[in-house]
Design a protein around this motif. Structure first.
Motif, PDB file in Angstrom:
ATOM      1  N   PHE A  16       0.925  -1.103   0.072  1.00  0.00           N
ATOM      2  CA  PHE A  16      -0.016  -0.208  -0.138  1.00  0.00           C
ATOM      3  C   PHE A  16       0.901   1.199  -0.141  1.00  0.00           C
ATOM      4  N   THR A  17       0.414   2.276  -0.598  1.00  0.00           N
ATOM      5  CA  THR A  17       1.174   3.576  -0.578  1.00  0.00           C
ATOM      6  C   THR A  17       0.146   4.598   0.122  1.00  0.00           C
ATOM      7  N   VAL A  18       0.857   5.345   0.930  1.00  0.00           N
ATOM      8  CA  VAL A  18       0.207   6.298   2.067  1.00  0.00           C
ATOM      9  C   VAL A  18       0.766   7.586   1.751  1.00  0.00           C
ATOM     10  N   GLY A  19      -0.180   8.654   1.536  1.00  0.00           N
ATOM     11  CA  GLY A  19       0.176  10.049   1.664  1.00  0.00           C
ATOM     12  C   GLY A  19       0.212  10.538   2.925  1.00  0.00           C
ATOM     13  N   VAL A  20       1.087  11.396   3.305  1.00  0.00           N
ATOM     14  CA  VAL A  20       1.622  12.049   4.539  1.00  0.00           C
ATOM     15  C   VAL A  20       1.502  13.475   4.383  1.00  0.00           C
ATOM     16  N   THR A  21       0.298  14.255   4.802  1.00  0.00           N
ATOM     17  CA  THR A  21       0.349  15.916   4.658  1.00  0.00           C
ATOM     18  C   THR A  21       0.806  16.639   5.772  1.00  0.00           C
ATOM     19  N   ARG A 199      -5.462   7.833  -8.550  1.00  0.00           N
ATOM     20  CA  ARG A 199      -5.699   6.638  -7.493  1.00  0.00           C
ATOM     21  C   ARG A 199      -4.123   5.863  -7.386  1.00  0.00           C
ATOM     22  N   GLY A 200      -3.095   6.593  -7.490  1.00  0.00           N
ATOM     23  CA  GLY A 200      -1.648   6.022  -7.113  1.00  0.00           C
ATOM     24  C   GLY A 200      -1.460   5.969  -5.577  1.00  0.00           C
ATOM     25  N   LEU A 201      -2.338   6.539  -4.808  1.00  0.00           N
ATOM     26  CA  LEU A 201      -2.435   6.306  -3.196  1.00  0.00           C
ATOM     27  C   LEU A 201      -3.450   5.348  -2.868  1.00  0.00           C
ATOM     28  N   ASP A 202      -3.286   4.803  -1.585  1.00  0.00           N
ATOM     29  CA  ASP A 202      -4.391   4.093  -1.033  1.00  0.00           C
ATOM     30  C   ASP A 202      -5.071   4.613   0.097  1.00  0.00           C
ATOM     31  N   ALA A 203      -4.132   5.618   0.469  1.00  0.00           N
ATOM     32  CA  ALA A 203      -5.088   6.489   1.719  1.00  0.00           C
ATOM     33  C   ALA A 203      -3.868   7.782   1.918  1.00  0.00           C
ATOM     34  N   VAL A 204      -4.720   8.692   2.608  1.00  0.00           N
ATOM     35  CA  VAL A 204      -3.819   9.863   2.612  1.00  0.00           C
ATOM     36  C   VAL A 204      -4.104  10.335   4.077  1.00  0.00           C
ATOM     37  N   THR A 205      -3.295  10.591   4.973  1.00  0.00           N
ATOM     38  CA  THR A 205      -3.200  10.985   6.285  1.00  0.00           C
ATOM     39  C   THR A 205      -3.355  12.493   6.636  1.00  0.00           C
ATOM     40  N   PHE A 206      -4.080  12.929   7.663  1.00  0.00           N
ATOM     41  CA  PHE A 206      -4.179  14.130   7.977  1.00  0.00           C
ATOM     42  C   PHE A 206      -4.142  14.349   9.635  1.00  0.00           C
ATOM     43  N   THR A 207      -3.085  15.370  10.091  1.00  0.00           N
ATOM     44  CA  THR A 207      -3.101  15.283  11.381  1.00  0.00           C
ATOM     45  C   THR A 207      -3.433  16.504  11.971  1.00  0.00           C
ATOM     46  N   VAL A 236      -9.609   6.340  -2.456  1.00  0.00           N
ATOM     47  CA  VAL A 236      -8.383   6.503  -1.726  1.00  0.00           C
ATOM     48  C   VAL A 236      -9.052   6.890  -0.299  1.00  0.00           C
ATOM     49  N   LEU A 237      -8.428   6.362   0.848  1.00  0.00           N
ATOM     50  CA  LEU A 237      -9.181   6.377   2.105  1.00  0.00           C
ATOM     51  C   LEU A 237      -8.455   7.677   2.800  1.00  0.00           C
ATOM     52  N   PRO A 238      -9.237   8.488   3.308  1.00  0.00           N
ATOM     53  CA  PRO A 238      -8.856   9.838   3.975  1.00  0.00           C
ATOM     54  C   PRO A 238      -9.002   9.309   5.583  1.00  0.00           C
ATOM     55  N   ALA A 239      -7.902   9.361   6.248  1.00  0.00           N
ATOM     56  CA  ALA A 239      -7.542   8.777   7.698  1.00  0.00           C
ATOM     57  C   ALA A 239      -7.147  10.164   8.222  1.00  0.00           C
ATOM     58  N   CYS A 240      -8.046  10.431   9.403  1.00  0.00           N
ATOM     59  CA  CYS A 240      -7.791  11.786  10.102  1.00  0.00           C
ATOM     60  C   CYS A 240      -7.318  11.181  11.547  1.00  0.00           C
TER      61      CYS A 240
END
Length: 383
Positions: A16-21, A199-207, A236-240
């Protein structure tokens, strides 16, 4: 046949590929994700204004020293520590601490309480829930009419908090610790946006809520907001890290996932549950095949697959066991044009990557199909 009890030799986020903002603690979050097998794309959506250079924080600190408030609310440990350190740097540390010793000091949660005590201060009260709503309830129950309340802000919105205090008759002073601005280099953010939309990411995280708002704002500037929202709605799953962080996304109708405890560790653990649970798992040619973002598990063994191969595999998996014509597969290949030979080349590489060529059958003059196990045919016949 595949072994259901086989123990994986990879992390739960492998493939899986996860984006970190995040701007702050991004390295920590990235390391937690990579330790569990994820590929990480880091694009800080914000930059933090250095405290020593922050004229707004300096002005608020001087105002507190000159006109001592009745109540001070400390909201984050790192923010409170940073505020005291910045005041020291300006030669105002002792004066600020002297004022804070004479006020009703409220600390949101145990970490903030620790920062308050480390500064030689004692909090009047701290909610066990770490909830700003509970802090607000206490203040309103005490009565705030004619009282001066200072709130240590940290870039996050506090929905309804300031407005409720003002409606109750309080004078409210915001202490803007860690103000955030757009990044100097917008390139990484644009690359993360492009990866999300494609759709090159599976999830993006937001903190933080400002990071979420910043990403949405940049997407709107580039005319990509509808595509971004579509990706976050469906693929793409948005995870907060918590409900406050999710507010800018939820305002646009995007559902997010959040851990029960608003910390980085639980956020990563949540992804370890959610992403594998969303992966497509199929019984094919006597093997258990799980299709992840940029890799495939074949009987629990991780098999990295090139992007073109993943595009073909996803197209086949949408109708498992059915023949997918070459023309349809060609449309699934990005940038392939009209050359059906590109399908054959990508298919050969896909079979090699999977390490089990019989997973995909060639149907002469028609196309290709996944060799779904006979027992599973009826289950997937109408997919």
């Amino acid at each position: 046949m595949y072994d259901e009890q086989q123990q994986p030799d990879h992390g739960p986020l492998a493939g899986f590929t996860v984006g970190v903002t995040a701007a702050r603690r991004a390295d920590e979050l990235g390391a937690l994700l990579q330790r569990r097998g994820a590929a990480v794309l880091h694009a800080p959506a914000l930059r933090i204004v250095p405290l020593a250079d922050d004229s707004e924080l300096l002005a608020a600190t001087k105002e507190i020293i000159q006109r001592t408030p009745d109540v001070v609310v400390a909201t984050t440990a790192i923010g409170f520590r940073g505020w005291i350190e910045a005041a020291d740097g300006w030669g105002l540390g002792e004066d600020l601490l002297a004022r804070l010793r004479g006020v009703e000091l409220l600390a949101r949660g145990p970490k903030v309480k620790g920062a308050v005590r480390a500064a030689g201060l004692t909090e009047e009260w701290s909610p066990s829930s770490e909830s700003m709503a509970e802090v607000l309830d206490r203040l309103l129950e005490e009565g705030v009419e004619g009282r001066r309340v200072a709130i240590q802000l940290h870039g996050e919105p506090l929905p309804g908090f300031v407005e409720s205090l003002k409606a109750g008759g309080a004078e409210v002073l915001g202490v803007p610790v860690y103000r955030w601005l757009p990044p100097v280099d917008i390139g990484p953010v644009d690359r993360l946006l492009d990866a999300t939309v494609s759709r090159g990411l599976d999830a993006v995280t937001f903190t933080s809520a400002p990071a979420a708002a910043s990403l949405l704002s940049r997407a709107e500037e580039r005319g990509l907001l509808p595509e971004l929202l579509a990706a976050l709605h469906h693929d793409v799953l948005p995870a907060c890290v918590g409900p406050v962080t999710a507010l800018p996304l939820q305002a646009l109708g995007v559902d997010t996932v959040q851990p029960e405890r608003f910390r980085l560790g639980p956020l990563v653990q949540l992804l370890c549950q959610e992403l594998p649970g969303r992966a497509r798992s199929l019984p094919i040619a006597g093997h258990r095949v799980e299709i992840r973002g940029h890799a495939v598990l074949v009987d629990g063994v991780l098999r990295p697959v090139p992007p073109a191969g993943m595009s073909l595999l996803r197209a086949l998996s949408r109708r498992p066991g059915w023949v997918v014509p070459r023309a349809d597969l060609l449309r699934a290949l990005p940038g392939a044009g009209r050359d059906e030979h590109a399908v054959e080349t990508a298919m050969a590489r896909l079979r090699t990557a999977l390490g089990a060529p019989k997973l995909i059958q060639t149907v002469v003059k028609r196309g290709y199909r996944l060799a779904l196990d006979p027992a599973a045919d009826s289950k997937y016949a109408d997919v």
